[in-house]
Scaffold this motif. Structure first.
Motif, PDB file in Angstrom:
ATOM      1  N   GLU A   1       6.717 -36.174 -10.656  1.00 46.07           N
ATOM      2  CA  GLU A   1       6.380 -36.249 -12.066  1.00 46.07           C
ATOM      3  C   GLU A   1       6.118 -34.838 -12.582  1.00 46.07           C
ATOM      4  N   GLU A   2       6.222 -34.681 -13.890  1.00 45.09           N
ATOM      5  CA  GLU A   2       6.027 -33.365 -14.496  1.00 45.09           C
ATOM      6  C   GLU A   2       4.559 -32.947 -14.442  1.00 45.09           C
ATOM      7  N   VAL A   3       4.338 -31.677 -14.159  1.00 44.75           N
ATOM      8  CA  VAL A   3       3.010 -31.070 -14.206  1.00 44.75           C
ATOM      9  C   VAL A   3       3.111 -29.807 -15.066  1.00 44.75           C
ATOM     10  N   THR A   4       1.979 -29.247 -15.410  1.00 42.36           N
ATOM     11  CA  THR A   4       1.975 -28.075 -16.291  1.00 42.36           C
ATOM     12  C   THR A   4       2.467 -26.823 -15.563  1.00 42.36           C
ATOM     13  N   LEU A   5       2.907 -25.869 -16.343  1.00 43.12           N
ATOM     14  CA  LEU A   5       3.318 -24.586 -15.773  1.00 43.12           C
ATOM     15  C   LEU A   5       2.131 -23.862 -15.150  1.00 43.12           C
ATOM     16  N   THR A   6       0.941 -24.128 -15.640  1.00 42.23           N
ATOM     17  CA  THR A   6      -0.263 -23.526 -15.059  1.00 42.23           C
ATOM     18  C   THR A   6      -0.416 -23.963 -13.607  1.00 42.23           C
ATOM     19  N   VAL A   7      -0.222 -25.239 -13.342  1.00 47.69           N
ATOM     20  CA  VAL A   7      -0.313 -25.768 -11.981  1.00 47.69           C
ATOM     21  C   VAL A   7       0.765 -25.138 -11.113  1.00 47.69           C
ATOM     22  N   LEU A   8       1.989 -25.123 -11.620  1.00 44.62           N
ATOM     23  CA  LEU A   8       3.080 -24.525 -10.851  1.00 44.62           C
ATOM     24  C   LEU A   8       2.821 -23.043 -10.597  1.00 44.62           C
ATOM     25  N   GLY A   9       2.242 -22.363 -11.579  1.00 41.37           N
ATOM     26  CA  GLY A   9       1.900 -20.950 -11.422  1.00 41.37           C
ATOM     27  C   GLY A   9       0.882 -20.723 -10.313  1.00 41.37           C
ATOM     28  N   LYS A  10      -0.107 -21.606 -10.227  1.00 41.17           N
ATOM     29  CA  LYS A  10      -1.119 -21.496  -9.162  1.00 41.17           C
ATOM     30  C   LYS A  10      -0.474 -21.656  -7.792  1.00 41.17           C
ATOM     31  N   ILE A  11       0.431 -22.619  -7.684  1.00 42.44           N
ATOM     32  CA  ILE A  11       1.119 -22.850  -6.413  1.00 42.44           C
ATOM     33  C   ILE A  11       1.987 -21.650  -6.056  1.00 42.44           C
ATOM     34  N   CYS A  12       2.721 -21.141  -7.043  1.00 47.79           N
ATOM     35  CA  CYS A  12       3.571 -19.963  -6.806  1.00 47.79           C
ATOM     36  C   CYS A  12       2.735 -18.768  -6.371  1.00 47.79           C
ATOM     37  N   ASN A  13       1.577 -18.605  -6.974  1.00 49.48           N
ATOM     38  CA  ASN A  13       0.697 -17.493  -6.632  1.00 49.48           C
ATOM     39  C   ASN A  13       0.224 -17.591  -5.186  1.00 49.48           C
ATOM     40  N   ILE A  14      -0.174 -18.778  -4.767  1.00 51.77           N
ATOM     41  CA  ILE A  14      -0.649 -18.971  -3.400  1.00 51.77           C
ATOM     42  C   ILE A  14       0.478 -18.736  -2.387  1.00 51.77           C
ATOM     43  N   LEU A  15       1.662 -19.258  -2.686  1.00 53.25           N
ATOM     44  CA  LEU A  15       2.787 -19.155  -1.749  1.00 53.25           C
ATOM     45  C   LEU A  15       3.596 -17.867  -1.913  1.00 53.25           C
ATOM     46  N   GLU A  16       3.278 -17.100  -2.961  1.00 55.64           N
ATOM     47  CA  GLU A  16       3.985 -15.855  -3.269  1.00 55.64           C
ATOM     48  C   GLU A  16       5.484 -16.100  -3.433  1.00 55.64           C
ATOM     49  N   VAL A  17       5.809 -17.065  -4.298  1.00 55.22           N
ATOM     50  CA  VAL A  17       7.195 -17.410  -4.594  1.00 55.22           C
ATOM     51  C   VAL A  17       7.368 -17.522  -6.105  1.00 55.22           C
ATOM     52  N   ASP A  18       8.594 -17.794  -6.546  1.00 63.20           N
ATOM     53  CA  ASP A  18       8.915 -17.972  -7.957  1.00 63.20           C
ATOM     54  C   ASP A  18       9.055 -19.467  -8.239  1.00 63.20           C
ATOM     55  N   TYR A  19       9.015 -19.830  -9.510  1.00 65.48           N
ATOM     56  CA  TYR A  19       9.134 -21.242  -9.896  1.00 65.48           C
ATOM     57  C   TYR A  19      10.364 -21.909  -9.283  1.00 65.48           C
TER      58      TYR A  19
END
Length: 71
Positions: A40-58
């Motif tokens: 399901e869709e989540v906010t870009l803020t959530v995806l940004g937090k995940i990307c930050n932790i994993l050091e990856v891009d969207y």
């Protein structure tokens, strides 16, 4: 619009990180993790937090899936 987080799950497996550890490290709510598991869709803020932790891009964790491709 449909999204798939299959790339995220594969990345977690490759890095030997559990979904629970990712959730705790990124500070996202359990219900948000449920949304991710259900594609399901989540906010870009959530995806940004995940990307930050994993050091990856969207694009490394999410993929757009055409509704016609799902059937």
């Amino acid at each position: 619009m449909a999204v798939s987080y299959e790339r995220l799950w594969k990345l977690l497996i490759d890095r030997k990180i559990s979904k629970a550890n990712l959730r705790k490290a990124s500070g996202i709510a359990p219900n948000t993790m449920t949304k991710l598991r259900r594609n399901e869709e989540v906010t870009l803020t959530v995806l940004g937090k995940i990307c930050n932790i994993l050091e990856v891009d969207y694009g490394d964790i999410i993929e757009y899936v055409d509704k016609g491709d799902e059937e």
